[in-house]
Scaffold this motif. Structure first.
Motif, PDB file in Angstrom:
ATOM      1  N   PRO A 143       0.907  -1.096  -0.107  1.00 32.35           N
ATOM      2  CA  PRO A 143       0.090   0.080  -0.050  1.00 32.35           C
ATOM      3  C   PRO A 143       0.782   1.132   0.056  1.00 32.35           C
ATOM      4  N   ALA A 146       2.313   1.733  -3.549  1.00 35.46           N
ATOM      5  CA  ALA A 146       1.158   2.193  -4.517  1.00 35.46           C
ATOM      6  C   ALA A 146       0.959   3.473  -4.176  1.00 35.46           C
ATOM      7  N   GLU A 147       0.736   3.897  -3.246  1.00 35.79           N
ATOM      8  CA  GLU A 147       0.340   5.298  -2.851  1.00 35.79           C
ATOM      9  C   GLU A 147       1.354   6.045  -3.584  1.00 35.79           C
ATOM     10  N   CYS A 150       1.418   6.053  -7.199  1.00 32.04           N
ATOM     11  CA  CYS A 150      -0.017   6.899  -7.591  1.00 32.04           C
ATOM     12  C   CYS A 150       0.482   8.230  -7.770  1.00 32.04           C
ATOM     13  N   CYS A 165      -5.196   9.009  -3.779  1.00 32.86           N
ATOM     14  CA  CYS A 165      -4.331   7.908  -4.066  1.00 32.86           C
ATOM     15  C   CYS A 165      -4.205   7.009  -2.535  1.00 32.86           C
ATOM     16  N   GLU A 166      -3.978   8.001  -1.534  1.00 35.39           N
ATOM     17  CA  GLU A 166      -3.803   7.257  -0.161  1.00 35.39           C
ATOM     18  C   GLU A 166      -4.923   6.382   0.448  1.00 35.39           C
ATOM     19  N   LEU A 169      -5.847   3.215  -2.131  1.00 31.54           N
ATOM     20  CA  LEU A 169      -4.696   2.227  -2.265  1.00 31.54           C
ATOM     21  C   LEU A 169      -4.312   2.022  -0.873  1.00 31.54           C
ATOM     22  N   TYR A 174      -8.045  -0.929  -1.140  1.00 32.81           N
ATOM     23  CA  TYR A 174      -7.438  -1.952  -2.159  1.00 32.81           C
ATOM     24  C   TYR A 174      -6.172  -2.236  -1.961  1.00 32.81           C
ATOM     25  N   GLY A 175      -5.051  -1.521  -1.232  1.00 32.16           N
ATOM     26  CA  GLY A 175      -3.922  -1.917  -0.922  1.00 32.16           C
ATOM     27  C   GLY A 175      -3.679  -3.434  -0.784  1.00 32.16           C
ATOM     28  N   ALA A 178      -4.675  -5.539  -3.692  1.00 28.06           N
ATOM     29  CA  ALA A 178      -3.890  -5.473  -5.006  1.00 28.06           C
ATOM     30  C   ALA A 178      -2.517  -6.467  -4.560  1.00 28.06           C
TER      31      ALA A 178
END
Length: 737
Positions: A143, A146-147, A150, A165-166, A169, A174-175, A178
């Motif tokens: 996560p 990913a943030e 993003c 984003c934070e 994700l 969704y982190g 994913a």
């Protein structure tokens, strides 16, 4: 040719249909007071229309009432409970910093200028491989990475995430999902899991992989019985011919509601004309129109000067359904049913409000499911209701995991299926056997509410593109086993001589934007195998708009080769519009008239309430709630095929009565395919359809050029995602303005 031609119906004795009309006659005027019956009490009950009521919702699992905080409009949780996050297990050790550096190097190449499509596809797949390597080392780090990705590559704009984003994700959203997708997917070599994910990207880094089903696969799937036995066809044709000649005066009345999207956090007076920023949902305490006011609003301190368009007590075009409108809608549904009520009712999913992923929680979903089943039961009484799950009816939204996932992760949504199995059974909507099927099959079940009819309810998240678990083992068109369940139930129905309705939420076709290629293709083959002799109709929701699409016979595993000729049509899907007004729609429900032996639809009536009248109810302090009206009859609006007949384009196997579809013929697949033929030579019919598409909303757009009309005709003939993607994508949601 597999599709047997319908018997031609003589015009003698048939009444000529009346001209098409938009009735607009009032059928019910709702009470100004919220209907509290069916609830144990109220946490809050307004004196008038100053704020939304908040009923007390008692859990079916015996754990008491859901707390008021779930539905309090002045409190929106900033994130889901941390204990709801499910990660894959750690598998390997390695140099995390080096892997992360490699991921960002690939990102700069992928999102930078240059590189042809082939190179972009390879880079995208390479990025997935590197992300998988990171997840196997430390899944809970994803996560954060990913943030950062993003924000670094401005994916918020690319993926429509605004400044979220934070939140999207993050660890509570969704982190972790994913991380599971990356850990359990295959991104090595020429595996198509990665290709499918990269094709799903808004910029489509890769082409969609081919999902044609082979003859060997189809032979195995249908156990060597790829076509209906002749005795089954003969039996159906005899029953059909008798019914069409009989024209029963004792038609069943079947209510169909969809996409209710109750928003218990709806705040009267908040911003109804919001912009995507802090939230995707308007009519909330944190909704903003940034051209009007962009500052922070303390708890309960919204002032009129901050608001561009205040949220009306009864609802608003860009918002989900407040309790006031839900109560009025249920009252109208009950009233239209009359003293005898309905013989059956269908609910095709989506109970929970549209919201940001990080505002969802399991409790929010279960509260919504319990509350809506309570109010449906109260207003439908003993009417058998056949429900199905929508993509918003899980947390995180859009997701269900197949049982085949390793490490016990296949059971991570059992909290949901176990609850709805008990809830639906407790309300008397399904029996004990169906409840056990719900637990085993992700919310799917099969039951017979009437002699000769089997209803099969599917969890369509297993062909929904935004259920990310579908990209794991994506070459398997039935990774969940749900379509195997459907096929076995259809074989059983065929043997028993039953007719089948299939109900689900996410449609398989129209514009191709929603369903995965493999499962929607397999569903198309299943429909071709069992329709029309066993499958009578398919019922969906999801789009919020009044739509339909048809299925043409295809048995070679590649639906793009299907001959989209009305003489080859085998089935149709009714796509019901929504009770929610989201977005730019009028609240709506539908009532079918159905033959009690063939279970074919002979007509349906659409009912609606005009959102544009809601302000008058408040501004002039009317002593009543929304007025519900009859919008149209399908047979009256669409039953004239005179133009296509005159042009030599009418090819349906039904003899018309002075250009009209005869009274003795149902509105089956031939009717809907012939309607598309009529639209091609008579644009005014498609124009009428596009107005009905938004349930008469003045905010909706209509087709006003040939490009739009051709696109809509293409959508209507598309029963799979691959067929729908061949259509012009610019006009798929015309009703939403």
């Amino acid at each position: 040719m597999k599709f047997s031609v319908l018997v031609a119906l003589a015009a003698a004795g048939a009444m000529a249909a009346t001209p098409s009309r938009r009735d607009d006659s009032p059928v019910y005027t709702a009470s100004k007071t919220f209907p509290t019956q069916g609830f144990d009490g109220m946490y809050y009950m307004p004196e008038g229309t100053e704020q939304q009521p908040r009923p007390k919702i008692n859990r079916v699992d015996g754990q008491g009432y859901f707390p008021d905080s779930i539905a309090n409009p002045y409190y929106i949780p900033p994130r889901p409970p941390s204990n709801e996050a499910v990660y894959p297990r750690k598998k390997e050790s390695g140099d995390k910093e080096n892997v992360i550096s490699n991921i960002f190097d690939i990102g700069h190449q992928l999102f930078g200028n240059g590189n042809d499509n082939s190179a972009k596809c390879k880079l995208c797949r390479s990025a997935l491989s590197s992300l998988k390597e990171l997840v196997l080392i430390d899944p809970e780090l994803l996560p954060e990475v990913a943030e950062s990705i993003c924000k670094t590559f401005n994916l918020a704009t690319l993926f429509g995430l605004a400044n979220q984003c934070e939140g999207v994700l993050g660890k509570g959203a969704y982190g972790p999902i994913a991380a599971q997708l990356l850990a359990y997917g295959d991104y090595s070599g020429d595996s198509t899991d990665g290709q499918a994910i990269c094709a799903m990207s808004p910029v489509q880094f890769c082409d969609w992989p081919d999902r044609t089903l082979s003859d060997d696969f189809l032979d195995n799937w249908f156990g060597g019985s790829r076509h209906a036995p002749q005795h089954v066809v003969d039996s159906w044709e005899k029953k059909r011919d008798q019914a069409h000649q009989r024209k029963s005066d004792n038609l069943l009345r079947v209510a169909h509601v969809s996409d209710l999207h109750i928003d218990p956090r709806y705040l009267v007076g908040s911003e109804a004309n919001c912009q995507y920023g802090d939230t995707i949902e308007c009519c909330r305490m944190n909704s903003r129109n940034y051209g009007k006011y962009a500052g922070y609003v303390p708890w309960g301190q919204i002032q009129p000067w901050m608001i561009d368009e205040p949220a009306n007590y009864w609802g608003a075009y860009k918002c989900d359904t407040p309790w006031s409108l839900m109560g009025a809608s249920m009252e109208a549904l009950k009233s239209v049913g009359g003293e005898s009520g309905y013989d059956l009712a269908l609910f095709t999913g989506d109970i929970t409000a549209h919201d940001d992923i990080f505002h969802y929680s399991r409790e929010f979903v279960l509260y919504s499911q319990q509350a809506i089943m309570d109010i449906l039961k109260e207003h439908l009484g003993d009417t058998p209701l056949m429900p199905t799950l929508g993509n918003h009816d899980s947390s995180p939204l859009n997701l269900w995991a197949p049982h085949s996932l390793p490490d016990g992760r296949g059971n991570q949504f059992s909290w949901d299926s176990d609850y709805v199995a008990k809830l639906w059974s407790n309300k008397g909507f399904i029996d004990g056997d169906a409840a056990n099927q719900v637990r085993r099959h992700y919310g799917a079940y099969s039951m017979s509410p009437r002699n000769g009819l089997r209803v099969i309810s599917l969890n369509t998240d297993f062909w929904y593109k935004f259920n990310f678990f579908n990209f794991i083992n994506s070459t398997n068109p039935d990774v969940s086993g749900m379509l195997r369940f459907l096929t076995d139930e259809l074989f059983a129905a065929e043997e028993a001589g039953e007719r089948v309705w299939i109900i689900g939420h996410v449609l398989t076709g129209w514009d191709g934007a929603d369903s995965m290629d493999g499962p929607s293709n397999l569903f198309y083959q299943i429909v071709s195998r069992f329709a029309p002799q066993t499958i009578a109709h398919v019922f969906f929701g999801h789009t919020h708009e009044d739509q339909f699409h048809v299925y043409y016979y295809n048995d070679n595993g590649n639906p793009t080769t299907a001959s989209q000729d009305t003489r080859n049509v085998v089935a149709n899907a009714f796509v019901a519009p929504s009770v929610t007004t989201y977005t730019n729609l009028n609240p709506t429900f539908r009532v079918y008239q159905v033959d009690p032996e063939t279970y074919e639809v002979y007509d349906f009536d659409q009912y609606y309430s005009e959102v544009d009248e809601f302000d008058d109810l408040i501004n002039n302090n009317r002593n009543h709630g929304p007025v519900w009206r009859h919008l149209y009859s399908a047979r009256e609006s669409y039953g004239n095929f005179g133009k296509s007949q005159s042009a030599g384009k009418y090819v349906a196997p039904v003899q018309l009565d002075q250009g009209w579809w005869p009274d003795g013929a149902p509105l089956n697949a031939s009717f809907w395919s012939a309607l598309i033929d009529e639209m091609s030579v008579n644009p005014s019919v498609l124009d009428k359809f596009s107005k009905n598409q938004s349930s008469g909303s003045k905010k909706g757009n209509t087709c006003e050029n040939d490009t739009c009309r051709k696109a809509n005709e293409c959508y209507m003939r598309s029963g799979t995602s691959t067929q729908g993607r061949r259509c012009n994508q610019d006009y798929a949601s015309m009703a939403r303005g």
